[in-house]
Design a protein around this motif. Structure first.
Motif, PDB file in Angstrom:
ATOM      1  N   LEU A   1      -7.510  35.739 -10.036  1.00 51.43           N
ATOM      2  CA  LEU A   1      -7.453  34.747  -8.955  1.00 51.43           C
ATOM      3  C   LEU A   1      -8.889  34.336  -8.654  1.00 51.43           C
ATOM      4  N   SER A   2      -9.281  33.190  -9.143  1.00 48.47           N
ATOM      5  CA  SER A   2     -10.675  32.754  -9.013  1.00 48.47           C
ATOM      6  C   SER A   2     -11.060  32.468  -7.571  1.00 48.47           C
ATOM      7  N   TRP A   3     -10.071  32.282  -6.717  1.00 52.46           N
ATOM      8  CA  TRP A   3     -10.350  31.911  -5.324  1.00 52.46           C
ATOM      9  C   TRP A   3     -10.527  33.110  -4.395  1.00 52.46           C
ATOM     10  N   ILE A   4     -10.465  34.317  -4.936  1.00 50.64           N
ATOM     11  CA  ILE A   4     -10.821  35.500  -4.160  1.00 50.64           C
ATOM     12  C   ILE A   4     -12.201  35.938  -4.630  1.00 50.64           C
TER      13      ILE A   4
ATOM     14  N   GLY B   1       4.063  33.749  -3.641  1.00 53.24           N
ATOM     15  CA  GLY B   1       2.798  33.225  -3.158  1.00 53.24           C
ATOM     16  C   GLY B   1       2.236  33.797  -1.886  1.00 53.24           C
ATOM     17  N   SER B   2       2.990  34.639  -1.168  1.00 51.69           N
ATOM     18  CA  SER B   2       2.421  35.234   0.047  1.00 51.69           C
ATOM     19  C   SER B   2       1.241  36.114  -0.331  1.00 51.69           C
ATOM     20  N   MET B   3       0.292  36.288   0.603  1.00 52.67           N
ATOM     21  CA  MET B   3      -0.933  37.024   0.292  1.00 52.67           C
ATOM     22  C   MET B   3      -1.409  37.847   1.473  1.00 52.67           C
ATOM     23  N   ILE B   4      -2.021  38.987   1.147  1.00 52.74           N
ATOM     24  CA  ILE B   4      -2.800  39.747   2.121  1.00 52.74           C
ATOM     25  C   ILE B   4      -4.128  40.074   1.465  1.00 52.74           C
ATOM     26  N   ILE B   5      -5.215  39.649   2.100  1.00 52.74           N
ATOM     27  CA  ILE B   5      -6.562  39.858   1.574  1.00 52.74           C
ATOM     28  C   ILE B   5      -7.382  40.543   2.662  1.00 52.74           C
ATOM     29  N   VAL B   6      -7.945  41.695   2.326  1.00 55.11           N
ATOM     30  CA  VAL B   6      -8.754  42.444   3.288  1.00 55.11           C
ATOM     31  C   VAL B   6     -10.181  42.490   2.764  1.00 55.11           C
ATOM     32  N   ASP B   7     -11.068  41.798   3.456  1.00 53.69           N
ATOM     33  CA  ASP B   7     -12.462  41.664   3.050  1.00 53.69           C
ATOM     34  C   ASP B   7     -13.303  42.579   3.936  1.00 53.69           C
ATOM     35  N   LEU B   8     -13.651  43.739   3.404  1.00 57.03           N
ATOM     36  CA  LEU B   8     -14.368  44.724   4.208  1.00 57.03           C
ATOM     37  C   LEU B   8     -15.795  44.292   4.500  1.00 57.03           C
TER      38      LEU B   8
ATOM     39  N   MET C   1     -12.822  41.054   7.657  1.00 62.69           N
ATOM     40  CA  MET C   1     -11.858  39.958   7.785  1.00 62.69           C
ATOM     41  C   MET C   1     -10.566  40.266   7.039  1.00 62.69           C
ATOM     42  N   THR C   2      -9.453  39.845   7.633  1.00 62.48           N
ATOM     43  CA  THR C   2      -8.132  39.972   7.020  1.00 62.48           C
ATOM     44  C   THR C   2      -7.464  38.603   7.021  1.00 62.48           C
ATOM     45  N   ILE C   3      -6.988  38.188   5.857  1.00 66.78           N
ATOM     46  CA  ILE C   3      -6.266  36.922   5.714  1.00 66.78           C
ATOM     47  C   ILE C   3      -4.831  37.251   5.332  1.00 66.78           C
ATOM     48  N   SER C   4      -3.876  36.716   6.084  1.00 73.65           N
ATOM     49  CA  SER C   4      -2.470  36.998   5.841  1.00 73.65           C
ATOM     50  C   SER C   4      -1.685  35.691   5.833  1.00 73.65           C
ATOM     51  N   TYR C   5      -0.879  35.504   4.792  1.00 74.98           N
ATOM     52  CA  TYR C   5      -0.072  34.290   4.648  1.00 74.98           C
ATOM     53  C   TYR C   5       1.323  34.699   4.192  1.00 74.98           C
ATOM     54  N   VAL C   6       2.330  34.271   4.941  1.00 77.63           N
ATOM     55  CA  VAL C   6       3.716  34.621   4.658  1.00 77.63           C
ATOM     56  C   VAL C   6       4.561  33.366   4.797  1.00 77.63           C
ATOM     57  N   MET C   7       5.494  33.154   3.845  1.00 79.81           N
ATOM     58  CA  MET C   7       6.311  31.949   3.888  1.00 79.81           C
ATOM     59  C   MET C   7       7.694  32.251   3.331  1.00 79.81           C
TER      60      MET C   7
ATOM     61  N   GLY D   1       0.193  34.755  -6.257  1.00 84.67           N
ATOM     62  CA  GLY D   1      -0.431  33.614  -5.608  1.00 84.67           C
ATOM     63  C   GLY D   1       0.282  32.319  -5.948  1.00 84.67           C
ATOM     64  N   SER D   2      -0.191  31.225  -5.347  1.00 83.23           N
ATOM     65  CA  SER D   2       0.379  29.899  -5.579  1.00 83.23           C
ATOM     66  C   SER D   2      -0.696  28.868  -5.271  1.00 83.23           C
ATOM     67  N   ASP D   3      -0.423  27.617  -5.579  1.00 83.57           N
ATOM     68  CA  ASP D   3      -1.365  26.557  -5.232  1.00 83.57           C
ATOM     69  C   ASP D   3      -1.604  26.513  -3.737  1.00 83.57           C
ATOM     70  N   ARG D   4      -0.549  26.801  -2.962  1.00 81.39           N
ATOM     71  CA  ARG D   4      -0.684  26.777  -1.504  1.00 81.39           C
ATOM     72  C   ARG D   4      -1.577  27.915  -1.020  1.00 81.39           C
ATOM     73  N   SER D   5      -1.312  29.116  -1.480  1.00 85.08           N
ATOM     74  CA  SER D   5      -2.139  30.237  -1.011  1.00 85.08           C
ATOM     75  C   SER D   5      -3.578  30.060  -1.456  1.00 85.08           C
ATOM     76  N   ALA D   6      -3.790  29.527  -2.652  1.00 82.06           N
ATOM     77  CA  ALA D   6      -5.155  29.275  -3.127  1.00 82.06           C
ATOM     78  C   ALA D   6      -5.874  28.297  -2.210  1.00 82.06           C
ATOM     79  N   ALA D   7      -5.185  27.230  -1.813  1.00 78.68           N
ATOM     80  CA  ALA D   7      -5.805  26.229  -0.941  1.00 78.68           C
ATOM     81  C   ALA D   7      -6.165  26.816   0.413  1.00 78.68           C
ATOM     82  N   TYR D   8      -5.274  27.635   0.971  1.00 77.35           N
ATOM     83  CA  TYR D   8      -5.555  28.225   2.280  1.00 77.35           C
ATOM     84  C   TYR D   8      -6.749  29.175   2.209  1.00 77.35           C
ATOM     85  N   VAL D   9      -6.756  30.024   1.201  1.00 80.54           N
ATOM     86  CA  VAL D   9      -7.833  31.021   1.106  1.00 80.54           C
ATOM     87  C   VAL D   9      -9.174  30.347   0.829  1.00 80.54           C
TER      88      VAL D   9
END
Length: 379
Positions: free
Chosen positions: A321-324, A337-344, A348-354, A363-371
């Motif tokens: 995933l090039s966007w992480i 495509g839902s995501m949980i990313i924890v950036d120590l 920061m924590t990014i959470s996306y659920v759909m 991942g998905s095009d949508r989660s990539a765009a949000y992140v």
């Protein structure tokens, strides 16, 4: 009418607009999105609908099946036992679960389960979804199996059985099911609206999963002796299964967690915040460091992705995933495509659920765009 609710700091106006646009266009049906930085929810958005007909609004307390994001909560539960000195990731699984030594698995270690390298990534045939609902019986079958590859040499994604394996360890150590442990030791203390499965009383606020388009290939195209074929058919699970009462009643710590972006972020932010959430400590810094002990780094034998696994969590690889970005980041995503990313590094924590699943494995095009939009707004 599609409405987006919630709050976001002005610097994340672009993120809010991207989510709003996807909801209006139909790219999203319903979704929630949270960005937590050091305990402050700088983005907390939700909107759209719970159903394809768009008759029921996605509310602040809407839940949905989060698929493999469940694995990150299951991993956290195991690490909590590690932190308490009750579980050693470098010990043989058989120390806690003697029956697991069968089939040449005496030397398989706990870390191999947590990093998808155990060689036991599914059920031997015959295998049906209903078999997964018998949590104890399915775990016993896995304990009796012979590994499908040499344990510890490569990852082979434990698609549907991850929670059965980790959950049995939790049960052997605590006497409680994984579902009970998460409810009593994680969700309830943190006030997080998350559960493995979904209590019947909550079904009226659960957003049904909308299955993705058919994949370009299916397991039948794989060599039947391969770990990928054995895993994806052991058992095969259709996305719509998540909408059934039997699925919601089950204890499937790999895939049937129900929550939303806020509750997932609340739980996993413990990693980004040094192990504690608002004074409630789940982990020590030393245990968090274990996550970054790389266990596998190569093409996964089951999902075919270049994968770098630490203990319980995936670690970034640009060719996955090039966007992480790189750094001390632990993450994983749910099917669709839902995501949980924890950036120590950034606390920061990014959470996306759909509920509308996209194509692809991770991942998905949508989660990539949000992140990408989130990281574009950071210093």
């Amino acid at each position: 009418m599609t409405t987006l609710h919630g709050t976001s700091e002005p610097r994340f106006a672009g993120l809010r607009e991207t989510l709003r646009r996807n909801l209006v266009s139909g790219e999203e049906i319903g979704a929630s999105l949270v960005v937590d930085i050091d305990g402050e929810r700088v983005v907390d958005l939700w909107g759209g609908h719970r159903d394809v007909a768009r008759t029921a609004a996605w509310e602040e307390d809407t839940l949905t099946n989060v698929w493999s994001i469940t694995k990150t909560v299951t991993s956290l539960a195991a690490l909590m036992l590690v932190d308490r000195g009750e579980l050693d990731v470098y010990a043989p699984v058989a120390r806690y679960w003697p029956e697991f030594a069968a089939g040449g698995k005496r030397d398989v270690e706990v870390r191999h389960l947590l990093s998808h390298t155990s060689g036991v990534s599914g059920l031997e045939q015959p295998a049906t979804v209903e078999d997964l609902y018998d949590t104890t019986g399915a775990a016993a079958r896995m304990a009796a199996q012979t590994p499908w590859w040499k344990p510890g040499t490569a990852s082979g994604y434990h698609v549907m059985n991850y929670g059965h394996l980790i959950g049995e360890l939790v049960h052997r150590i605590t006497g409680r099911s994984l579902r009970q442990f998460v409810a009593e030791e994680v969700a309830r203390p943190l006030g997080a609206d998350f559960q493995i499965g979904a209590a019947e009383a909550d079904w009226t606020r659960v957003a049904d999963i909308v299955p993705p388009p058919p994949p370009p290939s299916d397991p039948a195209a794989l060599t039947t002796a391969s770990p990928a074929y054995k895993t994806l058919t052991g058992p095969a699970v259709a996305a719509a299964t998540a909408n059934t009462p039997a699925w919601r009643a089950a204890d499937i710590g790999a895939a049937n967690g129900h929550g939303n972006a806020r509750s997932v972020a609340r739980i996993l932010s413990a990693l980004a915040r040094g192990g504690q959430v608002d004074g409630i400590r789940l982990l020590s810094e030393k245990t968090i460091d274990l996550i970054f002990d790389v266990q596998a780094d190569g093409v996964d034998l089951v999902n075919g992705l270049p994968s770098r696994w630490g203990v319980g969590f995936a670690l970034p690889r640009k060719d996955t995933l090039s966007w992480i970005p790189e750094g001390r980041i632990a993450f994983w995503g749910g099917w669709g495509g839902s995501m949980i990313i924890v950036d120590l590094d950034r606390r920061m924590t990014i959470s996306y659920v759909m509920n509308k699943m996209g194509p692809g494995i991770l991942g998905s095009d949508r989660s990539a765009a949000y992140v990408r939009t989130v990281y574009d707004q950071l210093p």
